[in-house]
Design a protein around this motif. Structure first.
Motif, PDB file in Angstrom:
ATOM      1  N   SER A 136       9.412 -44.752   0.721  1.00  0.00           N
ATOM      2  CA  SER A 136       8.284 -45.459   0.107  1.00  0.00           C
ATOM      3  C   SER A 136       7.823 -46.638   0.972  1.00  0.00           C
ATOM      4  O   SER A 136       6.647 -46.948   1.001  1.00  0.00           O
ATOM      5  CB  SER A 136       8.683 -45.970  -1.280  1.00  0.00           C
ATOM      6  N   TRP A 137       8.761 -47.282   1.719  1.00  0.00           N
ATOM      7  CA  TRP A 137       8.386 -48.492   2.460  1.00  0.00           C
ATOM      8  C   TRP A 137       8.518 -48.383   3.975  1.00  0.00           C
ATOM      9  O   TRP A 137       7.837 -49.089   4.714  1.00  0.00           O
ATOM     10  CB  TRP A 137       9.192 -49.701   1.971  1.00  0.00           C
ATOM     11  N   HIS A 138       9.411 -47.505   4.504  1.00  0.00           N
ATOM     12  CA  HIS A 138       9.595 -47.443   5.956  1.00  0.00           C
ATOM     13  C   HIS A 138       8.483 -46.563   6.540  1.00  0.00           C
ATOM     14  O   HIS A 138       8.299 -45.444   6.083  1.00  0.00           O
ATOM     15  CB  HIS A 138      10.972 -46.875   6.297  1.00  0.00           C
TER      16      HIS A 138
ATOM     17  N   ALA B 161      12.407 -51.655  19.944  1.00  0.00           N
ATOM     18  CA  ALA B 161      11.499 -52.705  19.474  1.00  0.00           C
ATOM     19  C   ALA B 161      10.837 -52.286  18.160  1.00  0.00           C
ATOM     20  O   ALA B 161       9.651 -52.511  17.953  1.00  0.00           O
ATOM     21  CB  ALA B 161      10.453 -52.990  20.550  1.00  0.00           C
ATOM     22  N   GLY B 162      11.596 -51.659  17.257  1.00  0.00           N
ATOM     23  CA  GLY B 162      11.056 -51.158  15.999  1.00  0.00           C
ATOM     24  C   GLY B 162      11.109 -52.169  14.868  1.00  0.00           C
ATOM     25  O   GLY B 162      11.119 -53.392  15.094  1.00  0.00           O
ATOM     26  N   VAL B 163      11.203 -51.638  13.634  1.00  0.00           N
ATOM     27  CA  VAL B 163      11.098 -52.457  12.414  1.00  0.00           C
ATOM     28  C   VAL B 163      12.095 -53.620  12.397  1.00  0.00           C
ATOM     29  O   VAL B 163      11.733 -54.766  12.127  1.00  0.00           O
ATOM     30  CB  VAL B 163      11.307 -51.567  11.162  1.00  0.00           C
TER      31      VAL B 163
ATOM     32  N   PRO C 154      27.817 -48.285   5.488  1.00  0.00           N
ATOM     33  CA  PRO C 154      28.571 -49.234   6.313  1.00  0.00           C
ATOM     34  C   PRO C 154      28.678 -50.632   5.709  1.00  0.00           C
ATOM     35  O   PRO C 154      29.712 -51.301   5.852  1.00  0.00           O
ATOM     36  CB  PRO C 154      27.780 -49.251   7.630  1.00  0.00           C
ATOM     37  N   TYR C 155      27.628 -51.112   4.994  1.00  0.00           N
ATOM     38  CA  TYR C 155      27.702 -52.463   4.400  1.00  0.00           C
ATOM     39  C   TYR C 155      28.790 -52.521   3.326  1.00  0.00           C
ATOM     40  O   TYR C 155      29.608 -53.443   3.275  1.00  0.00           O
ATOM     41  CB  TYR C 155      26.355 -52.848   3.770  1.00  0.00           C
ATOM     42  N   TYR C 156      28.779 -51.524   2.449  1.00  0.00           N
ATOM     43  CA  TYR C 156      29.694 -51.508   1.299  1.00  0.00           C
ATOM     44  C   TYR C 156      31.115 -51.195   1.758  1.00  0.00           C
ATOM     45  O   TYR C 156      32.081 -51.839   1.316  1.00  0.00           O
ATOM     46  CB  TYR C 156      29.198 -50.468   0.271  1.00  0.00           C
TER      47      TYR C 156
ATOM     48  N   GLU D 200      24.219 -42.598  23.057  1.00  0.00           N
ATOM     49  CA  GLU D 200      23.648 -42.353  24.395  1.00  0.00           C
ATOM     50  C   GLU D 200      23.239 -43.680  25.060  1.00  0.00           C
ATOM     51  O   GLU D 200      23.575 -43.942  26.220  1.00  0.00           O
ATOM     52  CB  GLU D 200      22.439 -41.432  24.191  1.00  0.00           C
ATOM     53  N   VAL D 201      22.562 -44.532  24.327  1.00  0.00           N
ATOM     54  CA  VAL D 201      22.115 -45.819  24.881  1.00  0.00           C
ATOM     55  C   VAL D 201      23.332 -46.715  25.164  1.00  0.00           C
ATOM     56  O   VAL D 201      23.419 -47.359  26.215  1.00  0.00           O
ATOM     57  CB  VAL D 201      21.120 -46.512  23.915  1.00  0.00           C
ATOM     58  N   ALA D 202      24.303 -46.716  24.241  1.00  0.00           N
ATOM     59  CA  ALA D 202      25.496 -47.558  24.425  1.00  0.00           C
ATOM     60  C   ALA D 202      26.307 -47.096  25.635  1.00  0.00           C
ATOM     61  O   ALA D 202      26.792 -47.931  26.418  1.00  0.00           O
ATOM     62  CB  ALA D 202      26.356 -47.537  23.160  1.00  0.00           C
TER      63      ALA D 202
ATOM     64  N   PHE E 163      25.431 -42.807   5.279  1.00  0.00           N
ATOM     65  CA  PHE E 163      25.506 -43.279   6.666  1.00  0.00           C
ATOM     66  C   PHE E 163      24.578 -44.475   6.886  1.00  0.00           C
ATOM     67  O   PHE E 163      24.842 -45.322   7.726  1.00  0.00           O
ATOM     68  CB  PHE E 163      25.171 -42.155   7.648  1.00  0.00           C
ATOM     69  N   ASP E 164      23.473 -44.565   6.115  1.00  0.00           N
ATOM     70  CA  ASP E 164      22.524 -45.655   6.335  1.00  0.00           C
ATOM     71  C   ASP E 164      23.014 -46.972   5.722  1.00  0.00           C
ATOM     72  O   ASP E 164      23.034 -47.994   6.396  1.00  0.00           O
ATOM     73  CB  ASP E 164      21.144 -45.300   5.767  1.00  0.00           C
ATOM     74  N   VAL E 165      23.407 -46.956   4.464  1.00  0.00           N
ATOM     75  CA  VAL E 165      23.826 -48.233   3.844  1.00  0.00           C
ATOM     76  C   VAL E 165      25.317 -48.288   3.543  1.00  0.00           C
ATOM     77  O   VAL E 165      25.860 -49.371   3.316  1.00  0.00           O
ATOM     78  CB  VAL E 165      23.045 -48.557   2.552  1.00  0.00           C
TER      79      VAL E 165
HETATM   80  N1  NAD Z   1      14.692 -51.196   9.176  1.00  0.00           N
HETATM   81  C1  NAD Z   1      15.638 -51.871   8.574  1.00  0.00           C
HETATM   82  O1  NAD Z   1      15.437 -52.549   7.543  1.00  0.00           O
HETATM   83  C2  NAD Z   1      17.036 -51.865   9.139  1.00  0.00           C
HETATM   84  C3  NAD Z   1      17.962 -52.758   8.591  1.00  0.00           C
HETATM   85  C4  NAD Z   1      19.246 -52.803   9.117  1.00  0.00           C
HETATM   86  C5  NAD Z   1      19.588 -51.938  10.140  1.00  0.00           C
HETATM   87  N2  NAD Z   1      18.689 -51.045  10.644  1.00  0.00           N
HETATM   88  C6  NAD Z   1      19.125 -50.135  11.726  1.00  0.00           C
HETATM   89  O2  NAD Z   1      18.465 -50.503  12.912  1.00  0.00           O
HETATM   90  C7  NAD Z   1      18.222 -49.342  13.711  1.00  0.00           C
HETATM   91  C8  NAD Z   1      16.737 -49.270  14.017  1.00  0.00           C
HETATM   92  O3  NAD Z   1      16.026 -49.195  12.791  1.00  0.00           O
HETATM   93  P1  NAD Z   1      14.460 -49.467  12.721  1.00  0.00           P
HETATM   94  O4  NAD Z   1      14.122 -49.447  11.285  1.00  0.00           O
HETATM   95  O5  NAD Z   1      14.107 -50.653  13.560  1.00  0.00           O
HETATM   96  O6  NAD Z   1      13.910 -48.110  13.428  1.00  0.00           O
HETATM   97  P2  NAD Z   1      12.482 -47.884  14.109  1.00  0.00           P
HETATM   98  O7  NAD Z   1      12.286 -46.409  14.140  1.00  0.00           O
HETATM   99  O8  NAD Z   1      11.453 -48.758  13.484  1.00  0.00           O
HETATM  100  O9  NAD Z   1      12.713 -48.436  15.600  1.00  0.00           O
HETATM  101  C9  NAD Z   1      13.542 -47.783  16.556  1.00  0.00           C
HETATM  102  C10 NAD Z   1      12.981 -48.033  17.952  1.00  0.00           C
HETATM  103  O10 NAD Z   1      13.898 -47.475  18.911  1.00  0.00           O
HETATM  104  C11 NAD Z   1      13.124 -46.814  19.922  1.00  0.00           C
HETATM  105  N3  NAD Z   1      13.979 -45.794  20.522  1.00  0.00           N
HETATM  106  C12 NAD Z   1      14.463 -44.666  19.947  1.00  0.00           C
HETATM  107  N4  NAD Z   1      15.246 -43.992  20.816  1.00  0.00           N
HETATM  108  C13 NAD Z   1      15.269 -44.730  21.950  1.00  0.00           C
HETATM  109  C14 NAD Z   1      15.903 -44.561  23.216  1.00  0.00           C
HETATM  110  N5  NAD Z   1      16.694 -43.500  23.482  1.00  0.00           N
HETATM  111  N6  NAD Z   1      15.717 -45.512  24.151  1.00  0.00           N
HETATM  112  C15 NAD Z   1      14.922 -46.584  23.913  1.00  0.00           C
HETATM  113  N7  NAD Z   1      14.285 -46.799  22.741  1.00  0.00           N
HETATM  114  C16 NAD Z   1      14.466 -45.879  21.777  1.00  0.00           C
HETATM  115  C17 NAD Z   1      11.926 -46.251  19.177  1.00  0.00           C
HETATM  116  O11 NAD Z   1      10.850 -45.978  20.064  1.00  0.00           O
HETATM  117  C18 NAD Z   1      11.626 -47.376  18.173  1.00  0.00           C
HETATM  118  O12 NAD Z   1      10.722 -48.342  18.702  1.00  0.00           O
HETATM  119  C19 NAD Z   1      18.753 -48.139  12.908  1.00  0.00           C
HETATM  120  O13 NAD Z   1      20.044 -47.819  13.347  1.00  0.00           O
HETATM  121  C20 NAD Z   1      18.790 -48.672  11.468  1.00  0.00           C
HETATM  122  O14 NAD Z   1      19.812 -48.049  10.721  1.00  0.00           O
HETATM  123  C21 NAD Z   1      17.408 -51.011  10.184  1.00  0.00           C
END
Ligand code: NAD
Length: 384
Positions: free
Chosen positions: A178-180, A30-32, A199-201, A98-100, A195-197
Motif C-alpha cells: 500500500s505504501w512502498h 540510494a532507495g527509500v 529480524p527486529y522481533y 553479492e554487494v557485501a 524475513f522482512d520484519v
Molecule cells: N524501506 C524501508 O522502510 C526499510 C526500513 C528498514 C530496512 N529496509 C531495508 O533496506 C533495504 C533497502 O530497502 P529500500 O526500501 O530502500 O529499497 P529500494 O528498492 O527503495 O532501494 C534499493 C536500491 O538499491 C539499488 N540496488 C539494487 N541492487 C543493487 C546492486 N546490485 N548494486 C547497486 N545498487 C543496487 C536499487 O537500484 C535501489 O535504488 C532492504 O534490505 C530493506 O529490507 C528498508
C-alpha cells in the motif's frame, strides 16, 4: 614492491600508516531507506560519508547532492575509493550478499541492511570471506542499540520482572504494497513478513533469552498476487512468491520459550509488540523496529510502571557509528554478523519447519552482546 593484503587495506591508509580519525563511509543503494541513513550518517562526527553508489547512477547522484556527499557513481568506483572503509549496503535483499562479498574482496568493512542473506550457505560464505580478509561484517537491525530497547533490556537484566521465562511477539499488517513504491521485493524469495520484519522481533528476543535451539512453525499465503498502491507503478499487479503469514514457536538454549506471528494478511494492523513474562512481572517492550519508546512493567497492580527510555534516540545508522568506533578501538562491534547469521538461521529453520511440518533444530549459536553505556551518544565525536 610491497605486497598489500586485503587485511592491510582494511586497517591502513594508502601510505601504510594505521588509519585514525573519522571513518570513511560509502553507501550502496540510494532507495527509500537511504534518506533516513544519510540524515544520520552525515551528522555523526565519527563518520565521513564520501560516496554513494547505485545501479541507477542518477539516483545515487541525486542523493549525493541532497545530502552534500562529495562523490557518486558505480559500485566499482565506490569500491576503488581508497578512503571508504565501511560500505553501507542498502540494496534489496537479493543483492545483499553479492554487494557485501565485493566490498570484502576490496578490503572494506560492511554494514548491511537486513535480512543478512537469503540462505545459510551464502551467509556462511560471507562470514568466512570477512574473517579471511580481516574485515568486519555487521548487519541491521541496530534498533536494539536505541534508547527504547536498551532501556527495556536493562529492565530485564536488573531483575525488575524476576527471571525471564517466556516471550510473545506480534507483527500483523495488511501489507507494505500500500505504501512502498516498489514493493515487489518484499513479496519475493528472501522477504515476506518473516524475513522482512522478523529480524527486529527475533533479534530482540535473542537479546533477552540468548540463542534459539529449536523452532516449529506453520505458514500460509492469502493471495497469489498483490497490487502496488502508491508511486508511479500504482495499480500494477505483481506475484506473491512467499508465505505472507507465519506462526512461530521458539525454544531457546536457556530453556525459555516464545511465540511470534509475522503477517502481511491482517486488515487489523497490530505491530510492534514484544512482551517478556518473568517470574515477578511482565515487561511490555517498545516497538522493536524503533529506537525509542517507553517500557511498561506489569507486576499485578492495576497500572503498569512506566520506565521512560534513556539513551540515544538516533535512528538507522546508529549501528554504523558503533561499528566505526569498534573498528578504531580494536574491539568487537555490538551488532556482529554472527548475530545476524543466527537470526537468519532461525528464520530459515522456521520456513523449513512450516514446509516439512516438523520441528527444526537450529545449529548456530552466538555470544551475548554487551550493553551500551547509558550515556553513549553517536553525535559526540570520539575519534580524532
Ligand atoms: N524501506 C524501508 O522502510 C526499510 C526500513 C528498514 C530496512 N529496509 C531495508 O533496506 C533495504 C533497502 O530497502 P529500500 O526500501 O530502500 O529499497 P529500494 O528498492 O527503495 O532501494 C534499493 C536500491 O538499491 C539499488 N540496488 C539494487 N541492487 C543493487 C546492486 N546490485 N548494486 C547497486 N545498487 C543496487 C536499487 O537500484 C535501489 O535504488 C532492504 O534490505 C530493506 O529490507 C528498508
Amino acid at each position: 614492491m610491497t605486497d598489500t593484503t586485503t587485511a592491510d587495506r582494511a586497517t591502513a591508509s594508502s601510505s601504510g600508516a594505521p588509519r585514525t580519525g573519522p571513518v570513511g563511509i560509502g553507501v550502496v543503494g540510494a532507495g527509500v531507506i537511504s534518506d533516513q541513513y544519510l540524515g544520520n550518517l552525515t551528522q555523526f562526527p565519527d563518520l565521513r560519508v564520501l560516496f554513494i553508489a547505485d545501479i541507477d547512477e542518477e539516483r545515487a547522484a541525486a542523493q549525493a547532492e541532497k545530502w552534500g556527499v562529495p562523490g557518486s557513481g558505480s559500485v566499482a568506483e565506490l569500491l576503488a575509493h581508497d578512503d571508504v572503509e565501511i560500505v553501507v549496503n542498502l540494496t534489496i535483499p537479493a543483492a545483499h550478499v553479492e554487494v557485501a562479498l565485493a566490498a570484502v574482496a576490496a578490503g572494506k568493512h560492511v554494514w548491511g541492511e537486513k535480512p543478512y542473506a537469503l540462505d545459510r550457505e551464502s551467509g556462511q560464505r560471507l562470514l568466512a570471506a570477512a574473517q579471511e580478509a580481516g574485515v568486519r561484517v555487521a548487519v541491521a537491525p541496530d534498533t536494539f542499540l536505541g534508547a527504547g530497547l536498551q532501556t527495556a533490556l536493562r529492565v530485564v537484566r536488573q531483575g525488575d520482572i524476576g527471571a525471564p521465562l517466556t516471550g510473545l511477539a506480534l507483527f500483523q499488517v495488511p501489507g507494505p504494497e500500500s505504501w512502498h513504491p516498489s514493493p515487489e521485493f518484499l513479496f519475493a524469495h528472501g522477504a515476506g513478513p518473516m524475513f522482512d520484519v522478523g529480524p527486529y522481533y527475533l533479534t530482540t528476543l535473542v537479546q533477552v533469552f540468548g540463542p534459539v535451539a529449536k523452532v516449529t512453525a506453520t505458514s500460509s499465503k492469502a493471495r497469489e498476487t498483490r497490487v502496488i498502491g502508491s508511486g508511479p507503478k500504482a495499480g500494477t499487479e505483481f506475484p506473491v512468491e512467499v508465505p505472507t503469514h507465519v506462526s512461530a514457536l521458539l525454544q531457546f538454549e536457556s530453556g525459555a520459550s516464545a511465540q511470534a506471528v509475522f503477517s502481511f494478511d491482517s486488515k487489523l494492523a497490530r505491530a510492534g509488540f514484544v512482551e517478556i513474562a518473568g517470574t515477578e512481572g511482565t515487561a511490555v517492550f517498545p516497538d522493536p523496529n524503533m529506537f525509542d519508546g517507553d517500557t511498561l512493567v506489569h507486576t499485578g497492580g492495576d497500572e503498569p510502571t512506566v520506565v521512560p527510555a534513556s539513551g540515544s534516540t538516533f535512528t538507522r545508522g546508529t549501528g554504523v557509528a558503533e561499528l566505526a568506533q569498534a573498528i578504531r578501538g580494536g574491539r568487537r562491534e555490538r551488532v556482529p554478523g554472527e548475530l545476524a547469521f543466527h537470526v537468519l538461521d532461525v528464520m530459515v529453520s522456521l520456513a523449513e519447519s512450516a514446509e516439512r511440518d516438523e520441528s527444526v533444530v537450529v545449529a548456530s549459536s552466538l555470544e551475548p552482546t554487551p550493553e551500551l553505556p547509558e550515556d553513549w551518544d553517536p553525535s559526540v565525536a570520539t575519534l580524532s
